[in-house]
Write an enzyme that holds these catalytic residues in place. Structure first.
Site, PDB file in Angstrom:
ATOM      1  CG  ASP A   1      -2.033   0.996   1.132  1.00 26.03           C
ATOM      2  OD1 ASP A   1      -2.591   1.385   2.180  1.00 26.03           O
ATOM      3  OD2 ASP A   1      -2.345   1.431  -0.001  1.00 26.03           O
TER       4      ASP A   1
ATOM      5  CE  LYS B   1      -0.825   3.421  -3.894  1.00 29.50           C
ATOM      6  NZ  LYS B   1      -0.796   2.612  -2.646  1.00 29.50           N
TER       7      LYS B   1
ATOM      8  CG  ASP C   1      -5.367  -0.131  -1.264  1.00 29.58           C
ATOM      9  OD1 ASP C   1      -5.247   0.936  -0.641  1.00 29.58           O
ATOM     10  OD2 ASP C   1      -6.431  -0.469  -1.840  1.00 29.58           O
ATOM     11  CG  ASN C   2      -4.418   2.177  -3.555  1.00 35.03           C
ATOM     12  OD1 ASN C   2      -3.626   2.039  -2.641  1.00 35.03           O
ATOM     13  ND2 ASN C   2      -5.612   2.707  -3.371  1.00 35.03           N
TER      14      ASN C   2
ATOM     15  CD  GLU D   1      -8.442   4.746  -0.169  1.00 37.81           C
ATOM     16  OE1 GLU D   1      -8.666   3.697  -0.799  1.00 37.81           O
ATOM     17  OE2 GLU D   1      -7.318   5.255  -0.134  1.00 37.81           O
TER      18      GLU D   1
HETATM   19  N1  77G Z   1       8.351   2.197   3.204  1.00 37.63           N
HETATM   20  C1  77G Z   1       8.067   2.888   2.073  1.00 37.63           C
HETATM   21  N2  77G Z   1       8.808   2.717   0.972  1.00 37.63           N
HETATM   22  C2  77G Z   1       8.514   3.435  -0.139  1.00 37.63           C
HETATM   23  N3  77G Z   1       7.520   4.330  -0.209  1.00 37.63           N
HETATM   24  C3  77G Z   1       6.779   4.512   0.877  1.00 37.63           C
HETATM   25  C4  77G Z   1       6.985   3.805   2.039  1.00 37.63           C
HETATM   26  N4  77G Z   1       6.094   4.212   2.971  1.00 37.63           N
HETATM   27  C5  77G Z   1       5.337   5.129   2.378  1.00 37.63           C
HETATM   28  N5  77G Z   1       5.754   5.350   1.141  1.00 37.63           N
HETATM   29  C6  77G Z   1       5.231   6.350   0.273  1.00 37.63           C
HETATM   30  C7  77G Z   1       3.787   6.015   0.010  1.00 37.63           C
HETATM   31  C8  77G Z   1       2.953   7.241  -0.128  1.00 37.63           C
HETATM   32  C9  77G Z   1       1.479   6.910  -0.058  1.00 37.63           C
HETATM   33  C10 77G Z   1       1.102   5.677  -0.914  1.00 37.63           C
HETATM   34  N6  77G Z   1      -0.342   5.546  -1.082  1.00 37.63           N
HETATM   35  C11 77G Z   1      -0.966   6.246  -2.036  1.00 37.63           C
HETATM   36  O1  77G Z   1      -0.347   7.021  -2.751  1.00 37.63           O
HETATM   37  C12 77G Z   1      -2.454   6.108  -2.169  1.00 37.63           C
HETATM   38  C13 77G Z   1      -3.131   7.077  -2.902  1.00 37.63           C
HETATM   39  C14 77G Z   1      -4.514   7.016  -3.044  1.00 37.63           C
HETATM   40  C15 77G Z   1      -5.234   8.047  -3.832  1.00 37.63           C
HETATM   41  C16 77G Z   1      -6.341   7.708  -4.613  1.00 37.63           C
HETATM   42  C17 77G Z   1      -7.007   8.678  -5.348  1.00 37.63           C
HETATM   43  C18 77G Z   1      -6.571   9.986  -5.316  1.00 37.63           C
HETATM   44  F1  77G Z   1      -7.218  10.930  -6.019  1.00 37.63           F
HETATM   45  C19 77G Z   1      -5.465  10.339  -4.548  1.00 37.63           C
HETATM   46  C20 77G Z   1      -4.798   9.372  -3.807  1.00 37.63           C
HETATM   47  C21 77G Z   1      -5.261   5.996  -2.430  1.00 37.63           C
HETATM   48  C22 77G Z   1      -4.572   5.035  -1.704  1.00 37.63           C
HETATM   49  O2  77G Z   1      -5.251   4.012  -1.089  1.00 37.63           O
HETATM   50  C23 77G Z   1      -3.180   5.080  -1.565  1.00 37.63           C
HETATM   51  O3  77G Z   1      -2.580   4.076  -0.851  1.00 37.63           O
HETATM   52 MG    MG Z   2      -3.951   2.486  -0.508  1.00 43.63          MG
END
Ligand code: 77G
Ligand code: MG
Length: 214
Positions: free
Chosen positions: A141, A144, A169-170, A199
């Site tokens: 999650d 992406k 997810d997603n 969600e």
């Molecule tokens: N340990 C690690 N290693 C690398 N990256 C890492 C990390 N730990 C964090 N991150 C960086 C992740 C940043 C958030 C990721 N999730 C998402 O970007 C996300 C976006 C939406 C979304 C949907 C429609 C929209 F209009 C806008 C946003 C919905 C979701 O359910 C999402 O999970």
């Molecule tokens: Mg998500």
């Protein structure tokens, strides 16, 4: 002064949820995000799918990539057997700080190890750092565009075995097309997708479930 969304989510938990009661923490976040402000928690509809997969796999080892505020972390941790090892990786220190407090409010801090850093940095170190051989369940999650590279990295690091389950997810929104293409065309994976919605919205979405058959 300015209060960040993650801080408002934490306040909603501390105000409306009962300490030590994971279900009330989940309910408080879902109520806040459906009535006040959208946030990217997996949410209740996909959360129920997540719950069913966790219950079915009954994993002894779990890896979550992308903790955010700890919503899915609490859902997963509340369903694990006492001996289970659960690691969640969060890149953003501000998210990690809120997630620690949300997990603690649910009384689950002893069931989860929240590790700060990038998945690509940590995945190669997990075996030696945490004494884990393979993961029974991985919940993707995070970024992406890292789903595919991190899945390949987990394969290369020997963290996946026959029967390991990856839940992503997603895969529709925001989308992870290269990941879906890879697992669907690979003979090593049996894949299944759950129809759902983004969600707190009506937008079409899918949670991508797949077991490794090898
Ligand atoms: N340990 C690690 N290693 C690398 N990256 C890492 C990390 N730990 C964090 N991150 C960086 C992740 C940043 C958030 C990721 N999730 C998402 O970007 C996300 C976006 C939406 C979304 C949907 C429609 C929209 F209009 C806008 C946003 C919905 C979701 O359910 C999402 O999970
Ligand atoms: Mg998500």
């Amino acid at each position: 002064q300015f209060v960040s969304l993650r801080q408002r989510i934490l306040s909603a938990v501390q105000k409306n949820a009962t300490r030590g009661d994971p279900r009330s923490v989940i309910r408080a976040i879902d109520q806040f995000c459906s009535q006040k402000e959208w946030a990217m928690n997996v949410g209740n509809e996909k959360g129920c799918i997540l719950d069913s997969v966790v219950s079915e796999v009954n994993p002894a080892t779990v890896l979550e990539l992308g903790t955010y505020c700890g919503y899915s972390t609490v859902r997963i941790a509340s369903l694990l057997p006492p001996y289970a090892k659960f690691i969640t990786l969060e890149f953003n220190p501000d998210f990690a700080a809120v997630a620690r407090q949300v997990i603690a409010w649910a009384g689950l801090e002893d069931k989860v190890q929240l590790v700060e850093g990038a998945s690509s940095d940590w995945i190669p170190k997990i075996k030696e750092q945490f004494g884990i051989k393979t993961f029974d369940l991985v919940f993707l999650d995070h970024w992406k565009e890292h789903y595919l590279s991190d899945t390949k990295l987990m394969e290369e690091c020997g963290l996946l075995r026959k029967g390991s389950v990856l839940l992503a997810d997603n895969v529709i929104c925001p989308g992870a097309p290269d990941y879906v293409e890879y697992v669907r065309s690979s003979p090593r994976y049996k894949s299944h997708y759950f129809r759902s919605h983004l969600e707190y919205t009506k937008a079409e979405e899918n949670l991508w479930y797949l077991g490794i058959i090898e």
